[in-house]
Design a protein around this motif. Structure first.
Motif, short mmCIF file in Angstrom:
data_model
loop_
_atom_site.label_atom_id
_atom_site.label_comp_id
_atom_site.label_asym_id
_atom_site.label_seq_id
_atom_site.Cartn_x
_atom_site.Cartn_y
_atom_site.Cartn_z
N SER A 1 -7.30 -7.55 -3.67
CA SER A 1 -7.63 -8.87 -3.10
C SER A 1 -9.13 -9.11 -3.15
O SER A 1 -9.58 -10.21 -3.51
CB SER A 1 -7.14 -8.98 -1.66
OG SER A 1 -5.74 -8.93 -1.62
N TYR A 2 -9.90 -8.09 -2.80
CA TYR A 2 -11.36 -8.21 -2.86
C TYR A 2 -11.81 -8.49 -4.29
O TYR A 2 -12.67 -9.35 -4.52
CB TYR A 2 -12.03 -6.94 -2.33
CG TYR A 2 -13.52 -6.96 -2.53
CD1 TYR A 2 -14.35 -7.67 -1.68
CD2 TYR A 2 -14.10 -6.28 -3.62
CE1 TYR A 2 -15.72 -7.71 -1.88
CE2 TYR A 2 -15.47 -6.32 -3.83
CZ TYR A 2 -16.27 -7.03 -2.96
OH TYR A 2 -17.62 -7.08 -3.17
N TYR B 1 -5.97 2.67 -5.68
CA TYR B 1 -6.48 1.46 -5.06
C TYR B 1 -5.49 0.97 -4.01
O TYR B 1 -4.36 1.46 -3.93
CB TYR B 1 -6.76 0.37 -6.09
CG TYR B 1 -5.54 -0.06 -6.89
CD1 TYR B 1 -4.71 -1.08 -6.44
CD2 TYR B 1 -5.23 0.54 -8.10
CE1 TYR B 1 -3.60 -1.48 -7.16
CE2 TYR B 1 -4.13 0.15 -8.83
CZ TYR B 1 -3.31 -0.87 -8.36
OH TYR B 1 -2.22 -1.25 -9.07
N THR B 2 -5.93 -0.01 -3.23
CA THR B 2 -5.10 -0.60 -2.19
C THR B 2 -4.94 -2.09 -2.47
O THR B 2 -5.66 -2.66 -3.30
CB THR B 2 -5.76 -0.44 -0.80
OG1 THR B 2 -7.00 -1.16 -0.82
CG2 THR B 2 -5.98 1.02 -0.45
N GLU C 1 -5.81 -4.34 -0.48
CA GLU C 1 -7.07 -4.95 -0.04
C GLU C 1 -8.14 -4.89 -1.14
O GLU C 1 -8.91 -5.83 -1.32
CB GLU C 1 -7.57 -4.27 1.24
CG GLU C 1 -6.69 -4.50 2.45
CD GLU C 1 -5.41 -3.64 2.47
OE1 GLU C 1 -4.51 -3.99 3.25
OE2 GLU C 1 -5.32 -2.66 1.70
N ASN D 1 0.82 -1.22 0.00
CA ASN D 1 0.00 0.00 0.00
C ASN D 1 0.85 1.26 0.00
O ASN D 1 0.48 2.25 -0.65
CB ASN D 1 -0.96 0.00 1.19
CG ASN D 1 -2.14 -0.92 0.97
OD1 ASN D 1 -2.54 -1.18 -0.17
ND2 ASN D 1 -2.70 -1.43 2.05
#
Length: 181
Positions: A168-169, A162-163, A165, A152
């Motif tokens: 991943s989502y 974006y991150t 996470e 990040n």
């Protein structure tokens, strides 16, 4: 700063005659330019802000290509997920219109659609709807989502929107939809 919709780009026409390297593949540009401002990238400097083609022009280009014997239609852009944000359209809406065009073609059982690269911020807005389209038998169950870093702090320095996470989502949600991506 002007709203993206307030700035209309002059785009090359999609209905010009074409010589294909592969007579069975039509590469259809959805847009040109970018909405990002990444610290390392020159796309926006070279191509400018996002400029999307009208949905009707893209669908007509696909119909013309199918009538010329094309069997694969590749949808291309610097970021397919950003398609239409400047003209009030959405990527899922375009994909549904293209699926209808393919289904209505006399040789539809031999024609496939392929979606090009999309960045994480824009795919997240329509992930479920796009996954629905990717389950259609005339659409390749393929999604290219580039990830520049797994950190990040690096993504923030790159000015990516974006991150880790969020990526991943996206990955998990795409697989949960059973789109077999």
């Amino acid at each position: 700063m002007a709203n993206v919709r307030d700035v209309q780009k002059d785009l090359p026409r999609l209905d010009l005659p074409k010589i294909r390297k592969d007579p069975l593949v039509e590469i259809v540009p959805l847009s040109t330019g970018c909405l990002g401002a990444c610290t390392y990238c020159k796309t926006r400097h070279a191509r400018g802000v996002l400029g999307s083609y009208a949905k009707e022009a893209i669908v007509e280009r696909a119909r013309t290509a199918m009538s010329e014997g094309v069997k694969e239609i590749w949808l291309s852009s610097e970021d397919t997920g950003a398609y239409g944000r400047d003209i009030g359209e959405t990527m899922p809406g375009l994909l549904r219109a293209l699926v209808e065009a393919v289904e209505s073609h006399p040789d539809s059982q031999h024609v496939m659609l392929r979606v090009g690269m999309t960045n994480p911020p824009f795919i997240l807005d329509h992930l479920d709807e796009i996954a629905d389209v990717l389950r259609h038998p005339r659409v390749f169950a393929f999604l290219h989502v580039p990830v520049q870093s797994g950190s990040n702090s690096v993504l923030e320095l790159m000015n990516r929107e974006y991150t880790v996470e969020a990526v991943s989502y996206t990955h998990l949600r795409a697989h949960e939809t059973e789109a077999d991506l």
